[in-house]
Enzyme design. Sequence first.
Site, PDB file in Angstrom:
ATOM      1  CE  LYS A   1      -3.917  -2.253   2.311  1.00 55.17           C
ATOM      2  NZ  LYS A   1      -3.333  -3.557   2.691  1.00 55.17           N
TER       3      LYS A   1
ATOM      4  CB  THR B   1     -12.326  -2.724   4.487  1.00 54.33           C
ATOM      5  OG1 THR B   1     -11.123  -3.356   4.915  1.00 54.33           O
ATOM      6  CG2 THR B   1     -12.523  -2.952   3.015  1.00 54.33           C
TER       7      THR B   1
ATOM      8  CD  GLN C   1     -11.391  -9.124   6.620  1.00 55.82           C
ATOM      9  OE1 GLN C   1     -12.010  -8.075   6.436  1.00 55.82           O
ATOM     10  NE2 GLN C   1     -10.204  -9.344   6.082  1.00 55.82           N
TER      11      GLN C   1
HETATM   12  O1  C5P Z   1      -7.089 -13.392   7.416  1.00 52.16           O
HETATM   13  P1  C5P Z   1      -7.917 -12.726   6.390  1.00 52.16           P
HETATM   14  O2  C5P Z   1      -8.541 -13.670   5.367  1.00 52.16           O
HETATM   15  O3  C5P Z   1      -8.927 -11.771   6.955  1.00 52.16           O
HETATM   16  O4  C5P Z   1      -6.833 -11.875   5.565  1.00 52.16           O
HETATM   17  C1  C5P Z   1      -7.151 -10.945   4.606  1.00 52.16           C
HETATM   18  C2  C5P Z   1      -5.900 -10.336   4.067  1.00 52.16           C
HETATM   19  O5  C5P Z   1      -6.285  -9.261   3.222  1.00 52.16           O
HETATM   20  C3  C5P Z   1      -4.975  -9.741   5.113  1.00 52.16           C
HETATM   21  O6  C5P Z   1      -3.637  -9.904   4.631  1.00 52.16           O
HETATM   22  C4  C5P Z   1      -5.354  -8.288   5.156  1.00 52.16           C
HETATM   23  O7  C5P Z   1      -4.293  -7.438   5.492  1.00 52.16           O
HETATM   24  C5  C5P Z   1      -5.752  -8.047   3.714  1.00 52.16           C
HETATM   25  N1  C5P Z   1      -6.671  -6.952   3.515  1.00 52.16           N
HETATM   26  C6  C5P Z   1      -7.884  -6.844   4.142  1.00 52.16           C
HETATM   27  N2  C5P Z   1      -8.706  -5.779   3.888  1.00 52.16           N
HETATM   28  C7  C5P Z   1      -8.339  -4.869   3.019  1.00 52.16           C
HETATM   29  C8  C5P Z   1      -7.107  -4.958   2.364  1.00 52.16           C
HETATM   30  C9  C5P Z   1      -6.284  -6.031   2.630  1.00 52.16           C
HETATM   31  O8  C5P Z   1      -8.260  -7.687   4.922  1.00 52.16           O
HETATM   32  N3  C5P Z   1      -9.145  -3.872   2.754  1.00 52.16           N
END
Ligand code: C5P
Length: 250
Positions: A82, A135, A205
């Site tokens: 990023k 997000t 999430q």
């Molecule tokens: O463990 P999980 O499936 O939640 O991981 C999602 C990955 O995507 C992590 O590496 C996180 O940093 C990344 N990510 C995210 N949301 C975003 C951008 C990147 O969860 N908006």
Amino acid sequence: MQPTTIASKDPVAVAVAAAIAPSDRLIVALDLPDMAAAEAMIGRLGDSVTFYKIGYQLAYAGGLSMVGRLADAGKKIFIDLKLHDIGNTVARGVESIAKSGATFLTVHAYPQTMKAAVEARAGSSLKILAVTVLTSYDDGDLHAAGYRLGVSDLVEARARQAQALGVDGLVCSPEEVASLRQIVGHQMHLVTPGIRPQGSSVGDQKRIMTPARAIAAGADYLVVGRPVMEAADPRAAADAIQAEIAQALG
Ligand code: C5P
């Protein structure tokens, strides 16, 4: 309810979707503390995973040194750093990353940053993905940071700017995929974290979708971390997601 398959969508969508190898649509986030853990995980996942994401945690623990080796072994790599700085600094960083053999690199969706990154990746196979709005931000967070627009208006404005500047794709939540497709069509890759197979733990999430629903909504690539990293059998977890993606593609 059964998700709609890509095959039932318009011909441009079908052609773009067909250009991506189904197994490449799963991007496994190597969110691990050190190289030994990453090497062990890659060994366990074997042929089940063809695309890996390296983020802050592993990159700052030496992970960028794996990129060339993984690329030589036929894997694709998404470097999720990023970037955001003055244009010249972004351009020099992107030039270095372009030489590493990585496939995707994230930058924040600020016009100067995106323009510099797109220009600097010219002539390489590196693709630039823009992060529109993080997000974890809501309207109140944007207001506190001095922004006039709320999340949905800012996401839309930045998606339009990214497309106009020649950015290759956007990182977005699965819930934003359908509306972003209306804005940017099928020329940009839409890459979605926030993916949770049925029955897996949600973690932090908030806006999640299953792999099948995200593909049916029009996502090109799914980023999955903990559901694979923390599985008792990571390879079986990855295989199950790959099977779900293949089925959703019809
Ligand atoms: O463990 P999980 O499936 O939640 O991981 C999602 C990955 O995507 C992590 O590496 C996180 O940093 C990344 N990510 C995210 N949301 C975003 C951008 C990147 O969860 N908006």
